[in-house]
Design an enzyme around this catalytic site. Structure first.
Site, short mmCIF file in Angstrom:
data_model
loop_
_atom_site.label_atom_id
_atom_site.label_comp_id
_atom_site.label_asym_id
_atom_site.label_seq_id
_atom_site.Cartn_x
_atom_site.Cartn_y
_atom_site.Cartn_z
N ASP A 175 -7.16 -6.34 4.26
CA ASP A 175 -5.87 -5.97 3.54
C ASP A 175 -5.20 -4.98 4.85
OD1 ASP A 175 -3.98 -5.59 1.66
OD2 ASP A 175 -5.07 -4.03 0.49
N ASP A 214 -0.28 -6.54 9.22
CA ASP A 214 0.87 -5.87 8.75
C ASP A 214 1.59 -5.21 9.88
OD1 ASP A 214 3.11 -4.41 7.58
OD2 ASP A 214 1.70 -3.29 6.17
N HIS A 271 3.13 0.62 -3.54
CA HIS A 271 1.86 0.96 -3.52
C HIS A 271 1.30 2.08 -4.19
CE1 HIS A 271 1.52 -1.64 0.40
NE2 HIS A 271 0.83 -2.42 -0.43
N SER A 303 0.08 -3.85 -9.30
CA SER A 303 -0.77 -3.32 -10.69
C SER A 303 0.57 -3.14 -11.70
CB SER A 303 -1.49 -2.21 -10.44
OG SER A 303 -2.84 -2.29 -9.70
ZN ZN Z 1 -0.50 -3.93 -0.05
#
Ligand code: ZN
Length: 348
Positions: A83, A105, A189, A226
């Protein structure tokens, strides 16, 4: 089943019209909770580790725990994903360790905080794609910048500051050849995503739909997804916690995304909340307890419950047995001969 390519897992999800949860792990209990949920719901699954997780658990511990998960659950397709890789070196080390997928990223510079230029992003992502695809490993890129910070990674601010430009997304996919693309459509996030109850217009779904129309073969990824349900917040606060009121991404918005090309949905905060609430409850109500198993077992169960619920909501439940694993060597051949190319892209 051996660890499978994330590309295969997402291609299958696209065929079946469902999304796949990507759940973050740092330790054995979280891996067991995810596998318990995958078994319970018969789901393929993505297990992902951030740089923070790799350093917390140490690479060898974490990787061998995932291998144990694969060994004990031969019927479940599992992709192991890095990730938010911040550099070519981070992605390379994950690939050499045996991860079947990496996220580069490049939307942020190597410090994981400062937004990078489009050209910098393309250059580093392309370098990772060339290295990864030659080894049969999947690559997720990111274009646009997400809000918030998690595990020390993120530009901060709200999710609406750097929403992805669809033209740039197409150009980025064309120049890099990524398999999956994280886009910024207003999510952040961490636990504090929205400071008021989000309505149906909180996410830029029109942007997502426009990108999917033009990049039909590139799997879209929703980060910061989430739902931060109130009942999980309440358990923490009921037993001595001090969470400020907050709102996450409504599950219906994620489902709308899934109907429009989202194949990977990243969930971490909900699992953190579930575990912490369960641990607080034991320590608060039974202060005489001191065996870690007395609180780790309920914590694992609480996380399993949330993961199983998400697997059902994302639609991956019931799909573990749909396919056999294609070897990573076969996948590498597919990249080489062009059969796994995400091109041609739809004309502008
Ligand atoms: Zn992320």
């Amino acid at each position: 089943m051996p660890l499978v390519s994330m590309r295969q897992l997402l291609d299958e999800a696209a065929k079946g019209g469902y999304g796949v949860g990507a759940f973050n792990v740092n330790d054995m209990e979280q891996i067991q909770a995810i596998m318990g949920a995958a078994k319970e719901t018969n789901s393929p699954v993505i297990i992902q580790a951030s740089r923070g997780a790799r350093s917390f658990a140490q690479d060898r511990y974490l990787f061998h725990l995932i291998l144990a998960a694969a060994e004990l659950n031969p019927e479940i397709p599992i992709a192991m994903h890095q990730d938010h890789g911040n550099s070519f070196e981070t992605c390379k080390s994950a690939i050499e360790l045996g991860y079947t997928s990496v996220m580069m990223d490049g939307s942020l510079k190597e410090d994981g905080k400062t937004p990078a230029s489009f050209e910098e992003n393309v250059a580093v992502t392309k370098k990772v794609v060339d290295f990864a695809h030659a080894r049969g490993v999947t690559v997720e890129g990111e274009i646009g910048v997400l809000g918030g910070v998690e595990d020390g990674h993120g530009a901060g601010g709200t999710g609406l500051e750097h929403v992805t430009d669809p033209d740039q997304a197409v150009e980025f996919a064309e120049l890099t050849g990524v398999d999956a693309l994280a886009i910024a459509i207003g999510t952040s996030h961490g636990a504090y995503k929205f400071s008021k109850k989000p309505d149906g217009s909180v996410l830029k779904m029109d942007v997502l739909i426009a990108i999917h129309k033009r990049l039909p073969k590139t799997h879209l990824v929703m980060h910061g997804s989430s739902s931060v349900p109130k009942d999980l917040q309440d358990v923490i606060n009921q037993y001595g916690g001090k969470l400020k009121e907050t709102w996450g991404v409504p599950v219906e918005e994620i489902q709308l995304g899934i109907r429009n090309g989202v194949r990977k949905v990243n969930v971490d905060t909900d699992n953190r909340l579930a575990m912490t609430g369960a641990i607080r409850k034991v320590l608060w109500t039974q202060p005489e307890k001191f065996d870690p198993r007395d609180y780790l077992k309920p914590a694992r169960e609480a996380m399993q419950k949330v993961v199983a619920q998400r697997m059902t909501q994302f639609g991956q439940a019931g799909h573990a047995g749909d396919y056999q694993a294609v070897s990573i060597a076969e996948i590498a051949k597919g990249y080489k001969d062009g059969s796994l190319s995400t091109k041609p892209l739809v004309a502008r």
